[in-house]
Design an enzyme around this catalytic site. Sequence first.
Site, short mmCIF file in Angstrom:
data_model
loop_
_atom_site.label_atom_id
_atom_site.label_comp_id
_atom_site.label_asym_id
_atom_site.label_seq_id
_atom_site.Cartn_x
_atom_site.Cartn_y
_atom_site.Cartn_z
CG ASP A 10 49.00 41.44 40.09
OD1 ASP A 10 48.94 40.92 38.96
OD2 ASP A 10 49.55 40.91 41.07
CB ILE A 14 41.60 38.04 42.93
CG1 ILE A 14 40.97 39.34 43.42
CG2 ILE A 14 41.62 37.01 44.06
CD1 ILE A 14 39.52 39.21 43.84
CG HIS A 15 47.43 36.49 41.31
ND1 HIS A 15 48.61 36.22 41.95
CD2 HIS A 15 47.46 37.82 41.00
CE1 HIS A 15 49.34 37.32 42.02
NE2 HIS A 15 48.67 38.30 41.47
N GLY A 16 46.77 33.69 43.39
CA GLY A 16 47.33 33.02 44.55
C GLY A 16 48.15 33.91 45.48
CB VAL A 19 44.24 34.57 47.74
CG1 VAL A 19 43.55 33.74 48.79
CG2 VAL A 19 43.22 35.17 46.79
#
Length: 165
Positions: A10, A14-16, A19
């Site tokens: 990706d 780290i993104h919404g 998470v």
Amino acid sequence: MSKIVLARVDSRLIHGQVVTKWLQQSAANEIIVVSDELEQDEFLQSIYLMAAPPGVEVIIKGTESVKAYWENEAAAKNSKVLFLVPDLTTLREMVEAGVVKEAIQVGGLGGGPSRKNVVKNINLSEDDVEILEGLLAKNMEVYFQAIPEETPVPIHKLIEKYKTL
């Protein structure tokens, strides 16, 4: 010994969605991010570290340092790892190093010159297709899935689409 419960490509790392959805879906309690660029940028590292929820350890390593980390420190832990790489070149290196042996989820590859959009969030280049075909030749399971609610799409279908564009 730590175990990779989800290996994901990706470009946003780290993104919404990672998470809120993939951590819960995979039951991971540690995120390993592999990025040479991020390993050198303490400011960006701090942003990624803040994005993770409490109780989830985030390890940020480059392609070389993650190999030693995986063989030594991760081997001494008992973590469930969400393993994130930003691109297929990094993924291929992790597979060749024997770090990633599990199924591979492709969740997002950004656009750019010489890249073709094959499905939302996925833009492939000729090099990407070559890497993906190499992984499939090793009998690795590779699929596209942006969010858990979507049905995984075998990556060979996206390769076929790429070749018709």
